[in-house]
Design a protein around this motif. Structure first.
Motif, PDB file in Angstrom:
ATOM      1  N   LEU A  68       2.718  10.202   2.500  1.00  0.00           N
ATOM      2  CA  LEU A  68       2.288   8.917   1.939  1.00  0.00           C
ATOM      3  C   LEU A  68       1.464   9.110   0.664  1.00  0.00           C
ATOM      4  CD1 LEU A  68       1.414   7.298   5.359  1.00  0.00           C
ATOM      5  CD2 LEU A  68       3.350   6.669   3.871  1.00  0.00           C
ATOM      6  N   GLU A  69       0.655  10.162   0.637  1.00  0.00           N
ATOM      7  CA  GLU A  69      -0.144  10.452  -0.557  1.00  0.00           C
ATOM      8  C   GLU A  69       0.752  10.788  -1.748  1.00  0.00           C
ATOM      9  OE1 GLU A  69      -4.244  12.655  -0.935  1.00  0.00           O
ATOM     10  OE2 GLU A  69      -2.613  14.123  -0.856  1.00  0.00           O
ATOM     11  N   GLY A  70       1.833  11.510  -1.512  1.00  0.00           N
ATOM     12  CA  GLY A  70       2.760  11.825  -2.591  1.00  0.00           C
ATOM     13  C   GLY A  70       3.381  10.574  -3.197  1.00  0.00           C
ATOM     14  N   THR A  71       3.702   9.597  -2.340  1.00  0.00           N
ATOM     15  CA  THR A  71       4.280   8.344  -2.831  1.00  0.00           C
ATOM     16  C   THR A  71       3.214   7.525  -3.555  1.00  0.00           C
ATOM     17  OG1 THR A  71       5.873   8.415  -1.033  1.00  0.00           O
ATOM     18  CG2 THR A  71       5.584   6.291  -2.145  1.00  0.00           C
ATOM     19  N   TRP A  72       1.983   7.580  -3.062  1.00  0.00           N
ATOM     20  CA  TRP A  72       0.873   6.893  -3.732  1.00  0.00           C
ATOM     21  C   TRP A  72       0.741   7.405  -5.161  1.00  0.00           C
ATOM     22  CZ3 TRP A  72      -4.532   8.879  -1.892  1.00  0.00           C
ATOM     23  CH2 TRP A  72      -5.531   8.485  -2.774  1.00  0.00           C
ATOM     24  N   LYS A  73       0.899   8.700  -5.372  1.00  0.00           N
ATOM     25  CA  LYS A  73       0.729   9.288  -6.700  1.00  0.00           C
ATOM     26  C   LYS A  73       1.780   8.819  -7.701  1.00  0.00           C
ATOM     27  CE  LYS A  73      -1.568  13.444  -5.035  1.00  0.00           C
ATOM     28  NZ  LYS A  73      -1.450  14.888  -4.819  1.00  0.00           N
ATOM     29  N   ILE A  74       2.960   8.426  -7.220  1.00  0.00           N
ATOM     30  CA  ILE A  74       4.032   8.002  -8.134  1.00  0.00           C
ATOM     31  C   ILE A  74       4.299   6.501  -8.069  1.00  0.00           C
ATOM     32  CG2 ILE A  74       5.179  10.253  -8.153  1.00  0.00           C
ATOM     33  CD1 ILE A  74       7.284   8.993  -6.192  1.00  0.00           C
ATOM     34  N   SER A  75       3.510   5.778  -7.273  1.00  0.00           N
ATOM     35  CA  SER A  75       3.771   4.350  -7.102  1.00  0.00           C
ATOM     36  C   SER A  75       3.381   3.569  -8.353  1.00  0.00           C
ATOM     37  CB  SER A  75       3.013   3.816  -5.883  1.00  0.00           C
ATOM     38  OG  SER A  75       1.627   3.920  -6.080  1.00  0.00           O
ATOM     39  N   THR A  76       3.900   2.353  -8.411  1.00  0.00           N
ATOM     40  CA  THR A  76       3.553   1.461  -9.512  1.00  0.00           C
ATOM     41  C   THR A  76       2.099   1.027  -9.356  1.00  0.00           C
ATOM     42  OG1 THR A  76       4.209  -0.505  -8.287  1.00  0.00           O
ATOM     43  CG2 THR A  76       5.928   0.579  -9.620  1.00  0.00           C
ATOM     44  N   GLU A  78       0.936  -1.829  -9.156  1.00  0.00           N
ATOM     45  CA  GLU A  78       0.857  -2.946  -8.206  1.00  0.00           C
ATOM     46  C   GLU A  78       0.868  -2.465  -6.749  1.00  0.00           C
ATOM     47  OE1 GLU A  78       2.261  -3.735 -12.006  1.00  0.00           O
ATOM     48  OE2 GLU A  78       3.551  -2.802 -10.505  1.00  0.00           O
ATOM     49  N   GLU A  79       1.463  -1.317  -6.488  1.00  0.00           N
ATOM     50  CA  GLU A  79       1.570  -0.817  -5.112  1.00  0.00           C
ATOM     51  C   GLU A  79       0.611   0.335  -4.807  1.00  0.00           C
ATOM     52  OE1 GLU A  79       5.521   0.138  -3.816  1.00  0.00           O
ATOM     53  OE2 GLU A  79       6.336  -1.773  -4.497  1.00  0.00           O
ATOM     54  N   ARG A  80      -0.116   0.797  -5.788  1.00  0.00           N
ATOM     55  CA  ARG A  80      -0.942   1.994  -5.597  1.00  0.00           C
ATOM     56  C   ARG A  80      -1.943   1.847  -4.452  1.00  0.00           C
ATOM     57  NH1 ARG A  80      -1.498   3.740 -10.906  1.00  0.00           N
ATOM     58  NH2 ARG A  80       0.555   4.572 -10.503  1.00  0.00           N
ATOM     59  N   ALA A  81      -2.647   0.742  -4.363  1.00  0.00           N
ATOM     60  CA  ALA A  81      -3.632   0.550  -3.288  1.00  0.00           C
ATOM     61  C   ALA A  81      -2.952   0.480  -1.922  1.00  0.00           C
ATOM     62  CB  ALA A  81      -4.453  -0.706  -3.534  1.00  0.00           C
ATOM     63  N   LEU A  82      -1.750  -0.058  -1.870  1.00  0.00           N
ATOM     64  CA  LEU A  82      -0.997  -0.118  -0.613  1.00  0.00           C
ATOM     65  C   LEU A  82      -0.720   1.286  -0.092  1.00  0.00           C
ATOM     66  CD1 LEU A  82       0.694  -1.673   1.520  1.00  0.00           C
ATOM     67  CD2 LEU A  82       2.616  -1.475  -0.076  1.00  0.00           C
ATOM     68  N   ARG A 114      -7.663  -1.771   2.268  1.00  0.00           N
ATOM     69  CA  ARG A 114      -6.747  -1.647   1.122  1.00  0.00           C
ATOM     70  C   ARG A 114      -5.425  -2.349   1.391  1.00  0.00           C
ATOM     71  NH1 ARG A 114      -9.531   2.961  -0.322  1.00  0.00           N
ATOM     72  NH2 ARG A 114     -10.143   2.825  -2.494  1.00  0.00           N
ATOM     73  N   ILE A 115      -4.826  -2.106   2.553  1.00  0.00           N
ATOM     74  CA  ILE A 115      -3.527  -2.743   2.803  1.00  0.00           C
ATOM     75  C   ILE A 115      -3.691  -4.242   3.019  1.00  0.00           C
ATOM     76  CG2 ILE A 115      -2.519  -0.609   3.716  1.00  0.00           C
ATOM     77  CD1 ILE A 115      -2.601  -1.967   6.525  1.00  0.00           C
TER      78      ILE A 115
END
Length: 161
Positions: A68-76, A78-82, A114-115
């Motif tokens: 999940l952290e890896g996806t957080w690093k590349i997220s937009t 708008e979705e980073r906090a999610l 956050r979510i």
């Protein structure tokens, strides 16, 4: 006196080479550990959710956190906090399973907050279910109980491809 050299991963970054258990804790050298999640893993959202859910189902929330952290690093933006919140929920569960009540309470609360800013989450993420899951655990911890956590469901549909 010679100072031992720091262990490094293939990219040259410092990394402890000791094997890890399913909760990410280091084991003695020569022990049989679980496969590590590469530091540079960055999966698209749907793949990330499927892989993280499988790791949660397998009792490896620390590893789910890494996904999940890896996806957080590349997220937009708008979705980073999610994605940060999802990662915090997984590592909060890790702390709970390791017996770290303070860390569990802190990270479950931060992840929930956050979510909770997402009225409608993308990727079919079950915001209300995850918030209820975190709230139940934090309430039990606040009462001084030692809750046996259930596995959280990241999405409304638990379909694996």
């Amino acid at each position: 006196m010679v100072t031992p050299r720091r262990e490094r991963n293939p990219e040259g970054r410092p990394q402890n080479g000791r094997p890890r258990d399913g909760l990410g804790r280091p084991l003695p050298r020569g022990s049989e550990g679980v496969e590590r999640i590469p530091d540079d893993v960055q999966l698209p959202p749907t793949e990330s959710l499927v892989h993280a859910q499988q790791l949660l189902d397998d009792g490896m929330p620390f590893h789910a956190h890494e996904i999940l952290e890896g996806t957080w690093k590349i997220s937009t933006p708008e979705e980073r906090a999610l994605w940060q919140g999802l990662a915090q929920l997984a590592v909060g569960l890790t702390h709970l399973l390791r017996g770290n009540r303070v860390g569990a309470t802190s990270l479950l609360t931060q992840g929930r907050d956050r979510i909770g800013t997402y009225a409608e989450a993308p990727h079919d993420i079950d915001i209300s279910g995850l918030m209820q899951w975190a709230d139940l655990l934090v309430a039990a911890l606040d009462r001084g109980e030692s809750p046996v956590p259930t596995v959280p469901h990241l999405t409304h549909r638990r379909q694996f491809t």
